[in-house]
Every structure is written in C-alpha cells, then in structure tokens.
Design a protein around this motif. Structure first.
Motif, PDB file in Angstrom:
ATOM      1  N   TYR A 201       0.670  -1.078   0.095  1.00  0.00           N
ATOM      2  CA  TYR A 201      -0.108   0.072  -0.012  1.00  0.00           C
ATOM      3  C   TYR A 201       0.973   1.386  -0.079  1.00  0.00           C
ATOM      4  CZ  TYR A 201      -3.693  -3.478   1.470  1.00  0.00           C
ATOM      5  OH  TYR A 201      -4.372  -4.500   1.273  1.00  0.00           O
ATOM      6  N   CYS A 202       1.937   1.304   0.763  1.00  0.00           N
ATOM      7  CA  CYS A 202       2.620   2.386   0.991  1.00  0.00           C
ATOM      8  C   CYS A 202       4.318   2.141   0.295  1.00  0.00           C
ATOM      9  CB  CYS A 202       2.846   2.922   2.291  1.00  0.00           C
ATOM     10  SG  CYS A 202       3.702   1.888   3.512  1.00  0.00           S
ATOM     11  N   GLY A 203       4.521   0.890   0.001  1.00  0.00           N
ATOM     12  CA  GLY A 203       5.747   0.714  -0.612  1.00  0.00           C
ATOM     13  C   GLY A 203       6.780   0.805   0.436  1.00  0.00           C
ATOM     14  N   ALA A 204       6.692   0.686   1.787  1.00  0.00           N
ATOM     15  CA  ALA A 204       7.748   0.831   2.851  1.00  0.00           C
ATOM     16  C   ALA A 204       8.602  -0.551   2.846  1.00  0.00           C
ATOM     17  CB  ALA A 204       7.160   1.047   4.192  1.00  0.00           C
ATOM     18  N   SER A 205       9.535  -0.437   2.853  1.00  0.00           N
ATOM     19  CA  SER A 205      10.721  -1.569   2.757  1.00  0.00           C
ATOM     20  C   SER A 205      11.481  -1.552   4.163  1.00  0.00           C
ATOM     21  CB  SER A 205      11.201  -1.954   1.747  1.00  0.00           C
ATOM     22  OG  SER A 205      12.265  -0.797   1.428  1.00  0.00           O
ATOM     23  N   GLY A 206      12.068  -2.686   4.475  1.00  0.00           N
ATOM     24  CA  GLY A 206      13.059  -2.552   5.621  1.00  0.00           C
ATOM     25  C   GLY A 206      12.380  -2.438   6.909  1.00  0.00           C
ATOM     26  N   VAL A 207      11.196  -2.767   7.150  1.00  0.00           N
ATOM     27  CA  VAL A 207      10.243  -2.674   8.350  1.00  0.00           C
ATOM     28  C   VAL A 207       9.522  -4.015   8.657  1.00  0.00           C
ATOM     29  CG1 VAL A 207      10.024  -0.373   8.061  1.00  0.00           C
ATOM     30  CG2 VAL A 207       8.317  -1.860   7.066  1.00  0.00           C
ATOM     31  N   PRO A 208       9.147  -4.278   9.582  1.00  0.00           N
ATOM     32  CA  PRO A 208       8.461  -5.547   9.754  1.00  0.00           C
ATOM     33  C   PRO A 208       6.772  -5.559   9.033  1.00  0.00           C
ATOM     34  CG  PRO A 208       9.246  -4.847  11.893  1.00  0.00           C
ATOM     35  CD  PRO A 208       9.580  -3.727  11.033  1.00  0.00           C
ATOM     36  N   LEU A 209       6.783  -6.528   8.326  1.00  0.00           N
ATOM     37  CA  LEU A 209       5.654  -6.785   7.579  1.00  0.00           C
ATOM     38  C   LEU A 209       4.613  -7.649   8.026  1.00  0.00           C
ATOM     39  CD1 LEU A 209       7.539  -6.467   4.179  1.00  0.00           C
ATOM     40  CD2 LEU A 209       6.226  -4.720   5.083  1.00  0.00           C
ATOM     41  N   LYS A 249      -9.386   3.942  -2.216  1.00  0.00           N
ATOM     42  CA  LYS A 249     -10.293   5.162  -2.856  1.00  0.00           C
ATOM     43  C   LYS A 249      -9.629   6.291  -3.272  1.00  0.00           C
ATOM     44  CE  LYS A 249     -14.929   7.465  -2.852  1.00  0.00           C
ATOM     45  NZ  LYS A 249     -15.991   7.728  -1.939  1.00  0.00           N
ATOM     46  N   GLY A 250      -9.706   6.874  -4.403  1.00  0.00           N
ATOM     47  CA  GLY A 250      -8.876   8.054  -4.665  1.00  0.00           C
ATOM     48  C   GLY A 250      -7.255   7.536  -5.452  1.00  0.00           C
ATOM     49  N   LYS A 251      -7.209   6.298  -5.231  1.00  0.00           N
ATOM     50  CA  LYS A 251      -5.678   5.815  -6.019  1.00  0.00           C
ATOM     51  C   LYS A 251      -6.207   4.819  -6.839  1.00  0.00           C
ATOM     52  CE  LYS A 251      -3.093   7.230  -1.688  1.00  0.00           C
ATOM     53  NZ  LYS A 251      -2.307   6.502  -0.509  1.00  0.00           N
ATOM     54  N   PRO A 252      -6.899   5.175  -7.981  1.00  0.00           N
ATOM     55  CA  PRO A 252      -7.121   3.956  -8.860  1.00  0.00           C
ATOM     56  C   PRO A 252      -6.057   3.123  -9.400  1.00  0.00           C
ATOM     57  CG  PRO A 252      -7.356   6.159  -9.964  1.00  0.00           C
ATOM     58  CD  PRO A 252      -6.968   6.509  -8.615  1.00  0.00           C
ATOM     59  N   ALA A 253      -4.912   3.758  -9.716  1.00  0.00           N
ATOM     60  CA  ALA A 253      -3.663   3.138 -10.175  1.00  0.00           C
ATOM     61  C   ALA A 253      -3.047   1.969  -9.059  1.00  0.00           C
ATOM     62  CB  ALA A 253      -2.499   4.207 -10.790  1.00  0.00           C
ATOM     63  N   LEU A 254      -3.053   2.495  -8.007  1.00  0.00           N
ATOM     64  CA  LEU A 254      -2.561   1.657  -6.751  1.00  0.00           C
ATOM     65  C   LEU A 254      -3.388   0.355  -6.659  1.00  0.00           C
ATOM     66  CD1 LEU A 254      -0.769   0.863  -4.356  1.00  0.00           C
ATOM     67  CD2 LEU A 254      -2.011   2.419  -3.046  1.00  0.00           C
ATOM     68  N   LEU A 255      -4.771   0.612  -6.731  1.00  0.00           N
ATOM     69  CA  LEU A 255      -5.827  -0.583  -6.589  1.00  0.00           C
ATOM     70  C   LEU A 255      -5.710  -1.330  -7.714  1.00  0.00           C
ATOM     71  CD1 LEU A 255      -8.215  -1.661  -5.389  1.00  0.00           C
ATOM     72  CD2 LEU A 255      -9.879   0.020  -6.538  1.00  0.00           C
ATOM     73  N   ALA A 256      -5.348  -0.933  -8.821  1.00  0.00           N
ATOM     74  CA  ALA A 256      -5.374  -1.872 -10.301  1.00  0.00           C
ATOM     75  C   ALA A 256      -4.079  -2.591 -10.109  1.00  0.00           C
ATOM     76  CB  ALA A 256      -5.339  -0.991 -11.400  1.00  0.00           C
ATOM     77  N   ARG A 257      -3.159  -2.101  -9.631  1.00  0.00           N
ATOM     78  CA  ARG A 257      -1.989  -2.831  -9.435  1.00  0.00           C
ATOM     79  C   ARG A 257      -1.975  -3.786  -8.438  1.00  0.00           C
ATOM     80  NH1 ARG A 257       2.483  -2.922  -6.257  1.00  0.00           N
ATOM     81  NH2 ARG A 257       1.660  -1.184  -5.027  1.00  0.00           N
ATOM     82  N   ILE A 258      -2.416  -3.488  -7.166  1.00  0.00           N
ATOM     83  CA  ILE A 258      -2.430  -4.628  -6.595  1.00  0.00           C
ATOM     84  C   ILE A 258      -3.484  -5.776  -6.694  1.00  0.00           C
ATOM     85  CG2 ILE A 258      -3.538  -5.147  -3.973  1.00  0.00           C
ATOM     86  CD1 ILE A 258      -2.718  -2.215  -3.332  1.00  0.00           C
ATOM     87  N   LEU A 259      -4.575  -5.650  -7.338  1.00  0.00           N
ATOM     88  CA  LEU A 259      -5.545  -6.591  -7.735  1.00  0.00           C
ATOM     89  C   LEU A 259      -4.883  -7.293  -9.082  1.00  0.00           C
ATOM     90  CD1 LEU A 259      -9.026  -4.702  -7.940  1.00  0.00           C
ATOM     91  CD2 LEU A 259      -8.027  -6.199  -6.042  1.00  0.00           C
ATOM     92  N   LYS A 260      -4.067  -6.760  -9.735  1.00  0.00           N
ATOM     93  CA  LYS A 260      -3.527  -7.412 -10.995  1.00  0.00           C
ATOM     94  C   LYS A 260      -2.181  -8.336 -10.454  1.00  0.00           C
ATOM     95  CE  LYS A 260      -1.150  -6.738 -15.428  1.00  0.00           C
ATOM     96  NZ  LYS A 260      -0.492  -5.659 -16.274  1.00  0.00           N
TER      97      LYS A 260
END
Length: 451
Positions: A201-209, A249-260
C-alpha cells in the motif's frame, strides 16, 4: 586468484598480491584474463599440498550465485564470488515472437503446405529452452570452476517455497497462521518474493511486515495465497477490515496494480522449481559430491553472520556451517550474451533484405566480442582502451569500454586478451553487512498481528 600447475591442473587459489609477485618474478604466466587465472612454470600437483575448495550455488530465475570457499570444521572463508545473469527471458521472447510469425503465416492466404505428422513426443525430463538455458549455463560455470580450482564438493540450495502446495489452495489457518516466522514458511517466503519485500500500500521496505487479506475475511475473503499481500503495521492497522476498494479510494492506479499483482503467479518461482531437479541430477553426474540444503537454512545462516541478502552471499551460506569468517569484497558479474545470430541479412520494416552480412567472422585475427586492449600512441584517441571489440572489414575497429565506445581504432594498436565466449564481464562491490532494521515484534520479523 585461480592457479594452475605447469601441466594445467588446478591448485589452491592464492591471494592477488601473491599472484602479482609470481608474475613479476617470472614464475607464472597469465592463462586467462577474466576470471583471472595464472599458470605456474615450476609447480606440479604431485609435489604440491592441495587443500581443495568447495562451491556453493544459489539457483535463481534471473540470477544465480556461485561462491568458491574453503571449509575448516564448519568455518567458511570465501575465496571468489560470481553472479551469473541468465538470458532466459530473451530466449522466451524470441520463441514467442517466432511462434507469432508462424501463426500469422498459417492464417494468411499463402502457399499451401501439407500438414506434418502429429505424433511428436518430448523426452522425459524435457525443459523449455528458456529453462534449459539456466541449467546449462550453471553447469558450464561449475565445470569451469572445476578446471580452475580443485573442487571437492558442491552445495546447492533448494527453493524456499513449494508452489505446488500453494496452488493446491490449502488455506493458512489455525496454528499455521498464528505462530511465528517459521510457521507457514512457504506461504510467507512466497509473498515476500512476490511483493518485493515491501508494503503493497505505501511501498515501505526494511520494516516488519504483516500478512494482510486483500479482501477481508470478515467480508467473505478467503485464506488463499491469491488473497494475501504484505502490509506494514501502520497500513495494516489503518486498513483493518475495510474493503480494498474503499481503502484505496482516490488511488485507482494503486488499486489496479494490487488486484493485478495478486492474481498473477510468481513466474520466477515456477522457473526455479522447474529447473531444480534437472540441475541436481546433472550436478550429481558431473563429478564432485553434491550436497543439498533448504532456503530456510541459508536464511538462518545469513542471520547469524549478519550478511546482506544477495545471490553470492546466499551461495556462500548454503548448507551446514558454523560461521563465515570473511567473504570477497568484489563480485564478478557474468552476463550471458549469446554468440550472435545465424541470420545473414538485415531486413527493413517490410521484411525485405537491405543489408547482407559477411560470412567471414574474423578480421585481422579478431572477432566481434573479443576482449582486447588497445594502446594508441597519439592522436585524438590516444591512450589505453580496454573493452570489447566490434570488427570492421576495413581494419578500423570500435572498442566498447566502461566509459563508452571509441570508434575508428586501427587494428595495429589492438592486442587480444581473451576470445569471446558468449559472456560479458563486469564487477561490483559486495554488500558487507545487512542494513540495520528495527527490532522485530515478538514471533518474528514477518508476523500476522492485526489481520
């Protein structure tokens, strides 16, 4: 550096400083430029004490790590590190393009060709060319290392997760879902690889997931791996049981990428699993004894030595070991480039030949792709140029160096260092230690709290 005796038989590797002293004293000659191999004039395997080295292999889809090391009672010392870059993707794309052209010819109203026999069978153990390439190049480099060093054993890492078990659809539930990092390891490692070890969702790396359900379970979402993703603690708590469509909501590109990305399979994992058994069987017949290990043990070994994540360091940490004293500071990157093409013409955009290539590959004793060293005494191109040569029938060559391409160098100034062998060579520094991470929560760095 790799060392050979006067008959070309491998001896124990030596330090680069010692190799320079042997060359300066005239006791050795250069047998190969890259990787650098010297041959001693006054040494024989019969009169030399040979300790032997071992090779670790971390097979991958795009890259394979190779590590040459010595082992003293479980304490390993890295001697050489190689990262092999495969060209399986290029082979796959070319085969797909050829298949598309053939389908197009069949559908057009062209000359009729009688159908061929339809009883073609594939032999047992057949692999697609893009997958067989990974096995062949890895075996080729193991054979090369065996010629340059006294290899006594080979350690191969198995895959970290089983895609067959994942595709069977067994949900991650009960104790498998609630326990620490090692519980449900295949699913977790699969998701780490698929989502790039970063929050979806936010692209954070190097943190507990956390493991997060894209469609919440409370709203009918399943526990299948196609409905799981990675989320940092902040995003996981903010999303909670909110549908992903509302949360993004408000981030259609992010939503499409996650679902794909959730629906797409992990092709790299499938490629590794398809080639692991072929590589294992081929190595067993190659000569040195072969030992296998799991990716979980490799990961555990790296955590104990505070080593960073890389293919070459994974290869060094494969199998049973107590500690790793040191590893090389530089990695040799070997990129499979191929040996050219069989085409004798170049075509225009309509498919008609516009340029005919010469049948003679060598010009003045050089061929395109050879590693050369040019010393130009004067003029605009004065200096020393080291790189790959592109020959011309006029005798005026182009040399591609790390700084760019130098054009129009006469063949009289060019000296051959190494014939083209289908690989390109570069170097890059090895990561010494992994980046400092915040302390993981209780139960491991990858946990499932809050979902």
């Amino acid at each position: 550096m790799f060392v050979l005796d006067r008959h070309g038989h491998p001896l124990d590797p030596c330090h680069p400083a010692r190799a320079r002293r042997l060359l300066a004293a005239g006791r050795a000659v250069v047998a190969r430029h890259t990787p650098f191999v010297i041959r001693l004039k006054d040494r024989d395997t019969a009169t030399s004490a040979i300790e032997g080295v071992q090779v670790g292999i971390d097979p991958g889809s795009k890259h394979t790590g190779l590590a040459v090391f010595t082992d003293h009672g479980g304490s390993r010392t890295g001697r050489y590190a190689i990262r092999l870059d495969h060209r399986g993707a290029a082979i796959r794309d070319r085969l797909s393009a050829r298949a598309a052209l053939r389908r197009g010819r069949r559908s057009r109203n062209l000359r009729h060709r009688a159908p061929r026999f339809l009883n073609r069978t594939r032999p047992q153990g057949w692999l697609a060319p893009s997958l067989q390439h990974r096995v062949d190049t890895t075996l080729s480099w193991v054979a090369r290392l065996t010629r340059w060093a006294p290899v006594t054993a080979v350690h191969v890492e198995k895959v970290s997760f089983d895609t067959h078990a994942l595709s069977a659809g067994r949900p991650l539930e009960g104790t498998d879902y609630q326990q620490g990092t090692l519980a449900g390891y295949e699913v977790r490692e699969y998701l780490l690889t698929k989502w790039g070890r970063a929050c979806a969702y936010c692209g954070a790396s190097g943190v507990p997931l956390n493991l997060d359900h894209i469609h919440p379970r409370s709203r009918g979402g399943s526990d299948r791996v196609s409905n799981l993703t990675l989320a940092c603690i902040r995003c996981n708590q903010a999303k909670n049981a909110t549908p992903v469509e509302v949360f993004c909501k408000g981030k259609p590109a992010l939503l499409a990428r996650i679902l794909k990305q959730a629906k797409a399979p992990l092709r790299d994992a499938a490629a590794v699993n398809a080639t692991r058994w072929a590589l294992w069987r081929a190595l067993e017949t190659a000569g040195p004894s072969v030992h296998t290990a799991s990716g979980g043990r490799t990961k555990w070994n790296r955590s104990r030595t505070s080593a960073a994540k890389s293919h070459t360091l994974d290869a060094l940490h494969v199998g049973h070991l107590e500690t790793v004293t040191t590893w090389p500071s530089t990695v040799l990157v070997v990129k499979a480039t191929g040996r050219g093409t069989y085409a004798r013409t170049r075509t225009d955009r309509y498919g008609f030949p516009r340029l005919r290539l010469p049948r003679t590959k060598r010009v003045k004793g050089f061929a395109t792709g050879d590693l050369v060293r040019a010393v130009v005494p004067s003029g605009k191109k004065a200096g020393v140029h080291l790189g790959r040569v592109a020959v011309r029938s006029t005798g005026s060559f182009n040399i591609t160096t790390r700084h760019g391409t130098v054009q129009g160098i006469g063949h009289r100034h060019v000296h051959l260092l190494q014939r083209a062998d289908g690989y390109g060579y570069t170097t890059h520094p090895e990561t010494r230690h992994r980046a400092a991470l915040p302390p993981p929560p209780e139960g491991g760095g990858l946990h499932t709290g809050g979902i």
